[in-house]
Design an enzyme around this catalytic site. Structure first.
Site, PDB file in Angstrom:
ATOM      1  N   PHE A   1      -0.328 -12.990 -13.173  1.00  0.00           N
ATOM      2  CA  PHE A   1       0.091 -14.248 -12.559  1.00  0.00           C
ATOM      3  C   PHE A   1       1.610 -14.379 -12.628  1.00  0.00           C
ATOM      4  O   PHE A   1       2.223 -14.072 -13.663  1.00  0.00           O
ATOM      5  CB  PHE A   1      -0.508 -15.448 -13.308  1.00  0.00           C
ATOM      6  CG  PHE A   1      -2.005 -15.524 -13.289  1.00  0.00           C
ATOM      7  CD1 PHE A   1      -2.681 -16.098 -12.221  1.00  0.00           C
ATOM      8  CD2 PHE A   1      -2.757 -15.030 -14.352  1.00  0.00           C
ATOM      9  CE1 PHE A   1      -4.058 -16.181 -12.213  1.00  0.00           C
ATOM     10  CE2 PHE A   1      -4.139 -15.106 -14.355  1.00  0.00           C
ATOM     11  CZ  PHE A   1      -4.797 -15.686 -13.281  1.00  0.00           C
ATOM     12  N   ASP A   2       2.208 -14.858 -11.551  1.00  0.00           N
ATOM     13  CA  ASP A   2       3.566 -15.379 -11.617  1.00  0.00           C
ATOM     14  C   ASP A   2       3.482 -16.745 -12.295  1.00  0.00           C
ATOM     15  O   ASP A   2       2.395 -17.311 -12.453  1.00  0.00           O
ATOM     16  CB  ASP A   2       4.126 -15.490 -10.200  1.00  0.00           C
ATOM     17  CG  ASP A   2       5.529 -16.081 -10.151  1.00  0.00           C
ATOM     18  OD1 ASP A   2       6.294 -15.876 -11.117  1.00  0.00           O
ATOM     19  OD2 ASP A   2       5.862 -16.745  -9.159  1.00  0.00           O
ATOM     20  N   GLY A   3       4.636 -17.287 -12.711  1.00  0.00           N
ATOM     21  CA  GLY A   3       4.643 -18.583 -13.392  1.00  0.00           C
ATOM     22  C   GLY A   3       4.814 -19.748 -12.439  1.00  0.00           C
ATOM     23  O   GLY A   3       3.843 -20.364 -11.990  1.00  0.00           O
TER      24      GLY A   3
ATOM     25  N   PHE B   1      -0.754 -12.218  -8.370  1.00  0.00           N
ATOM     26  CA  PHE B   1      -0.529 -13.469  -7.637  1.00  0.00           C
ATOM     27  C   PHE B   1       0.938 -13.884  -7.760  1.00  0.00           C
ATOM     28  O   PHE B   1       1.462 -14.002  -8.872  1.00  0.00           O
ATOM     29  CB  PHE B   1      -1.403 -14.590  -8.208  1.00  0.00           C
ATOM     30  CG  PHE B   1      -2.883 -14.369  -8.050  1.00  0.00           C
ATOM     31  CD1 PHE B   1      -3.522 -14.632  -6.849  1.00  0.00           C
ATOM     32  CD2 PHE B   1      -3.655 -13.915  -9.117  1.00  0.00           C
ATOM     33  CE1 PHE B   1      -4.896 -14.441  -6.697  1.00  0.00           C
ATOM     34  CE2 PHE B   1      -5.024 -13.717  -8.983  1.00  0.00           C
ATOM     35  CZ  PHE B   1      -5.643 -13.995  -7.768  1.00  0.00           C
TER      36      PHE B   1
ATOM     37  N   ASP C   1       4.211 -16.362  -5.551  1.00  0.00           N
ATOM     38  CA  ASP C   1       4.551 -17.239  -4.422  1.00  0.00           C
ATOM     39  C   ASP C   1       5.723 -16.702  -3.607  1.00  0.00           C
ATOM     40  O   ASP C   1       6.090 -17.288  -2.590  1.00  0.00           O
ATOM     41  CB  ASP C   1       4.877 -18.658  -4.919  1.00  0.00           C
ATOM     42  CG  ASP C   1       6.182 -18.708  -5.702  1.00  0.00           C
ATOM     43  OD1 ASP C   1       7.034 -19.569  -5.383  1.00  0.00           O
ATOM     44  OD2 ASP C   1       6.360 -17.886  -6.618  1.00  0.00           O
TER      45      ASP C   1
END
Length: 315
Positions: free
Chosen positions: A178-180, A291, A293
């Site tokens: 995961f990105d933050g 993942f 954004d």
């Protein structure tokens, strides 16, 4: 709410309890490589596409970007049931498709060919198929269509856009990165960064250090994944989760760690990249799905063969 036009229950797979399971919905173009067929649909229309799919219904489709991820969650189910055959907290996979049931037979046959434990195939004629996600208790939706992903996010369902790409098939255990900001966490600090630059964002994080960040679009999925992860010791877990964020550990890492602790979300490893490219560390982790954004980070992941899912800003 009306049910989808046609829901095919896979009787070869033991049906899960959707109130207990982590339900993942994938579209056909996310799990299989249908780029050639999709071009045919766009260029020649639905009837020609349907004829092609019916004529090739016994020819398995090649794997798509999310294929290895679905195989890996199936492996997790096997390990959970080895521990406790009565366990209900399992992954439950359903395929959501805009195909008609007639053209959808190739999808069903392909899943059977690869031994994928898909519980249900939902063939939906509605323009917005995401209206059925909540009724199926979906916790994660993966699609190759941005409109579908944005509709799902607006309905409060964790969702991400899958791009068709060459994937280096990773081995087990299931590895999820995961990105933050704007993925696990809200985009509040990103907004400060856009308005005030890096210095402003660092100062904001110092002031807000003791205040947990808001939840991002994939928090609900990550929390359920974390709950499943806790069924195992760290050494024997079939699930590994990672945080790979552009934040620096020195200036902006403390609040991220405190937020995860406040949520009770255990992450196996966290990498604070301080703006450095994520591709090299992702190549080492070899996740089943990543993942983020940022399309720039997605491209960097794709360049090293990492299956990537973009979490767009839709609001």
């Amino acid at each position: 709410m009306a049910e989808p036009e046609c829901t095919v229950v896979n009787t070869n797979v033991k049906q899960k309890d959707p109130s207990k399971a982590l339900v993942i919905a994938v579209t056909t173009r996310a799990i299989f490589n249908l780029e050639k067929e999709h071009r045919l649909y766009l260029e020649k229309g639905k009837e020609e596409y349907t004829r092609h799919q019916q004529a090739n219904q016994d020819k398995p489709l090649p794997p798509g970007t999310a294929f290895a991820f679905i195989q890996a969650v199936q492996y997790v189910n096997e390990k959970i049931l080895e521990n406790n055959p009565a366990e209900k907290d399992l992954f439950d996979i359903l395929v959501l498709s805009n195909n008609s049931p007639e053209s959808g037979m190739r999808i069903i046959n392909s899943a059977k060919h690869y031994g994928l434990e898909i519980s249900k195939f939902c063939f939906v004629s509605d323009e917005d198929s995401t209206q059925y996600l909540k009724s199926h208790r979906v916790k994660l939706f993966l699609s190759a269509d941005r409109t579908d992903v944005c509709n799902a996010l607006q309905r409060g369902v964790s969702a991400a856009l899958i791009f068709q790409q060459e994937v280096q098939a990773p081995s087990t255990p299931l590895r999820v990165v995961f990105d933050g900001d704007a993925v696990l966490f809200s985009n509040e600090t990103d907004q400060v960064f856009q308005e005030q630059g890096l210095e402003g964002a660092v100062q904001y994080e110092r002031v807000m250090e003791a205040v947990p960040m808001g939840e991002g679009p994939l928090k609900a999925f990550a929390m359920h994944l974390g709950k499943m992860r806790k069924k195992f010791s760290q050494e024997k877990s079939p699930i590994r989760t990672y945080l790979v964020t552009a934040r620096s550990g020195r200036d902006m890492g403390i609040r991220a760690i405190k937020t995860l602790r406040e949520w009770g979300l255990a992450i196996d490893e966290a990498f604070f990249m301080d703006g450095a490219p994520k591709g090299p560390i992702l190549a080492q982790i070899q996740p089943h799905i990543f993942f983020d954004d940022s399309l720039h980070n997605i491209q960097g992941a794709q360049d090293v063969g990492v299956p990537s899912a973009w979490v767009p800003s839709c609001f």
